[in-house]
Design an enzyme around this catalytic site. Structure first.
Site, PDB file in Angstrom:
ATOM      1  N   SER A  33       9.661  66.533  -2.039  1.00  0.00           N
ATOM      2  CA  SER A  33       8.483  65.810  -2.526  1.00  0.00           C
ATOM      3  C   SER A  33       8.789  65.030  -3.799  1.00  0.00           C
ATOM      4  O   SER A  33       9.578  65.480  -4.646  1.00  0.00           O
ATOM      5  CB  SER A  33       7.396  66.846  -2.818  1.00  0.00           C
ATOM      6  OG  SER A  33       6.404  66.303  -3.649  1.00  0.00           O
ATOM      7  N   TYR A  58       3.206  73.845  -6.959  1.00  0.00           N
ATOM      8  CA  TYR A  58       3.684  73.213  -5.717  1.00  0.00           C
ATOM      9  C   TYR A  58       5.008  72.500  -5.968  1.00  0.00           C
ATOM     10  O   TYR A  58       5.999  72.712  -5.253  1.00  0.00           O
ATOM     11  CB  TYR A  58       2.630  72.219  -5.200  1.00  0.00           C
ATOM     12  CG  TYR A  58       3.164  71.290  -4.122  1.00  0.00           C
ATOM     13  CD1 TYR A  58       3.355  71.744  -2.817  1.00  0.00           C
ATOM     14  CD2 TYR A  58       3.494  69.962  -4.410  1.00  0.00           C
ATOM     15  CE1 TYR A  58       3.861  70.907  -1.829  1.00  0.00           C
ATOM     16  CE2 TYR A  58       4.002  69.122  -3.434  1.00  0.00           C
ATOM     17  CZ  TYR A  58       4.189  69.602  -2.143  1.00  0.00           C
ATOM     18  OH  TYR A  58       4.695  68.768  -1.177  1.00  0.00           O
TER      19      TYR A  58
HETATM   20  N1  LIG Z   1       1.954  64.564   2.998  1.00  0.00           N
HETATM   21  C1  LIG Z   1       2.600  64.136   1.915  1.00  0.00           C
HETATM   22  O1  LIG Z   1       2.214  63.149   1.271  1.00  0.00           O
HETATM   23  C2  LIG Z   1       3.834  64.858   1.442  1.00  0.00           C
HETATM   24  C3  LIG Z   1       4.459  64.399   0.269  1.00  0.00           C
HETATM   25  C4  LIG Z   1       5.589  65.053  -0.180  1.00  0.00           C
HETATM   26  C5  LIG Z   1       6.100  66.110   0.530  1.00  0.00           C
HETATM   27  N2  LIG Z   1       5.469  66.546   1.660  1.00  0.00           N
HETATM   28  C6  LIG Z   1       6.066  67.685   2.376  1.00  0.00           C
HETATM   29  O2  LIG Z   1       6.137  67.371   3.753  1.00  0.00           O
HETATM   30  C7  LIG Z   1       5.916  68.560   4.530  1.00  0.00           C
HETATM   31  C8  LIG Z   1       4.820  68.328   5.549  1.00  0.00           C
HETATM   32  O3  LIG Z   1       3.623  68.013   4.844  1.00  0.00           O
HETATM   33  P1  LIG Z   1       2.373  67.394   5.585  1.00  0.00           P
HETATM   34  O4  LIG Z   1       1.509  66.756   4.552  1.00  0.00           O
HETATM   35  O5  LIG Z   1       2.814  66.606   6.768  1.00  0.00           O
HETATM   36  O6  LIG Z   1       1.646  68.710   6.039  1.00  0.00           O
HETATM   37  P2  LIG Z   1       0.842  69.036   7.363  1.00  0.00           P
HETATM   38  O7  LIG Z   1      -0.053  70.171   6.995  1.00  0.00           O
HETATM   39  O8  LIG Z   1       0.250  67.825   7.990  1.00  0.00           O
HETATM   40  O9  LIG Z   1       1.992  69.544   8.342  1.00  0.00           O
HETATM   41  C9  LIG Z   1       2.655  70.753   8.123  1.00  0.00           C
HETATM   42  C10 LIG Z   1       3.062  71.312   9.473  1.00  0.00           C
HETATM   43  O10 LIG Z   1       3.750  72.545   9.247  1.00  0.00           O
HETATM   44  C11 LIG Z   1       3.203  73.547  10.099  1.00  0.00           C
HETATM   45  N3  LIG Z   1       3.343  74.828   9.399  1.00  0.00           N
HETATM   46  C12 LIG Z   1       2.702  75.226   8.283  1.00  0.00           C
HETATM   47  N4  LIG Z   1       3.084  76.461   7.940  1.00  0.00           N
HETATM   48  C13 LIG Z   1       3.997  76.848   8.860  1.00  0.00           C
HETATM   49  C14 LIG Z   1       4.768  78.016   9.051  1.00  0.00           C
HETATM   50  N5  LIG Z   1       4.679  79.058   8.224  1.00  0.00           N
HETATM   51  N6  LIG Z   1       5.620  78.049  10.082  1.00  0.00           N
HETATM   52  C15 LIG Z   1       5.717  77.003  10.915  1.00  0.00           C
HETATM   53  N7  LIG Z   1       5.025  75.863  10.791  1.00  0.00           N
HETATM   54  C16 LIG Z   1       4.178  75.794   9.776  1.00  0.00           C
HETATM   55  C17 LIG Z   1       1.768  73.145  10.305  1.00  0.00           C
HETATM   56  O11 LIG Z   1       1.256  73.695  11.495  1.00  0.00           O
HETATM   57  C18 LIG Z   1       1.879  71.624  10.382  1.00  0.00           C
HETATM   58  O12 LIG Z   1       2.193  71.173  11.685  1.00  0.00           O
HETATM   59  C19 LIG Z   1       5.612  69.677   3.542  1.00  0.00           C
HETATM   60  O13 LIG Z   1       6.804  70.385   3.312  1.00  0.00           O
HETATM   61  C20 LIG Z   1       5.190  68.942   2.271  1.00  0.00           C
HETATM   62  O14 LIG Z   1       5.492  69.685   1.121  1.00  0.00           O
HETATM   63  C21 LIG Z   1       4.358  65.933   2.134  1.00  0.00           C
END
Ligand SMILES: NC(=O)c1ccc[n+]([C@@H]2O[C@H](COP(=O)([O-])OP(=O)(O)OC[C@H]3O[C@@H](n4cnc5c(N)ncnc54)[C@H](O)[C@@H]3O)[C@@H](O)[C@H]2O)c1
Length: 232
Positions: A33, A58
């Site tokens: 992130s 986080y």
């Molecule tokens: N969305 C953003 O802007 C953003 C920015 C920086 C980093 N991230 C990182 O990207 C990743 C995804 O984020 P997102 O926003 O797409 O989230 P999201 O909630 O849309 O997707 C997360 C996915 O992980 C799955 N998941 C959650 N816990 C789990 C577990 N214990 N075991 C297996 N699967 C699990 C969920 O079912 C979901 O499909 C995260 O690691 C987040 O920290 C996201």
């Protein structure tokens, strides 16, 4: 909430790294992130900044995840890529994130929260561009075991930060609705700016974010309206 960040971002990442080591998986790609840069980074944020000071639990757990990735890459020659995503948006965006949340509130005619004076900037990045970067990271050639540590970090951002007030103006133009702005105090873990330097990703992954915020918002709102139509 803090416990959940630790158990997913650190413990679950280590579980996956362990399994990759055991089954000799060829590549580990970690979704990191932009928040790891914290509040004091030079902008645009570049991967060669090493004094990282995250300002939220986080962000601290995401940086811890990166460090565990490095340790596994070093100790077990597990080829690993950490991708620092910058505020990803687009169809199916999480409902708790700004663009989705604001659109929903505006469609319902409810006030939207503006933290501080609305001058915070975010490098909103369209999901298709992020996916292109992830696929390139999976295919990237990394040194094989025995050479140097197989580990790289890349920013995946848009490199065009947008102020919160500007985002709300753009959402008004895209939805055709008026936003009722409700001023609120800044949230303590929020950084004033995120802004990706994507030159390393461009050079090594061929990454070139192609979706302007105006176009990305149009696609998001079109998707939102097909899944959450207003009652007639
Ligand atoms: N969305 C953003 O802007 C953003 C920015 C920086 C980093 N991230 C990182 O990207 C990743 C995804 O984020 P997102 O926003 O797409 O989230 P999201 O909630 O849309 O997707 C997360 C996915 O992980 C799955 N998941 C959650 N816990 C789990 C577990 N214990 N075991 C297996 N699967 C699990 C969920 O079912 C979901 O499909 C995260 O690691 C987040 O920290 C996201």
């Amino acid at each position: 909430m803090r416990l959940l960040y630790e158990s997913v971002n650190i413990a679950a990442t280590v579980n996956l790294l362990e399994l990759c080591r055991e089954f000799q998986v060829k590549r580990f790609v970690f979704g990191s992130s932009s928040s790891v840069y914290g509040a004091t980074s030079r902008a645009p944020f570049s991967e060669d900044q090493i004094e990282l000071r995250p300002i939220s639990p986080y962000a601290a757990t995401k940086l811890a995840g990166e460090l565990m990735c490095y340790a596994y890459a070093h100790l077990f020659a597990l080829p690993t890529v950490c991708l620092r995503f910058f505020t990803v948006y687009g169809p199916r965006q999480r409902p708790d994130l700004a663009i989705h949340k604001f659109t929903e509130l505006m469609e319902k005619g409810q006030p939207i929260p503006i933290f501080g004076d609305g001058s915070t900037g975010r490098d909103y990045t369209y999901v298709d561009d992020i996916v292109a970067g992830v696929l390139a990271a999976i295919r990237l050639e990394l040194p094989s075991a025995g050479e140097k540590v197989s580990f790289e970090v890349f920013n995946l951002g848009n490199s065009h930060p947008v102020k919160l007030t500007e985002l709300v103006d753009l959402l008004e133009a895209t939805t055709g609705r008026h936003a009722v702005r409700q001023r609120q105090d800044m949230q303590p873990g929020d950084v004033p700016l995120t802004w990706a330097d994507v030159s390393k990703a461009e050079r090594m992954l061929g990454y070139r974010p192609a979706t302007r915020i105006e176009e990305g918002l149009k696609r998001f709102v079109a998707w939102y309206r097909t899944t959450s139509p207003l009652p007639v």
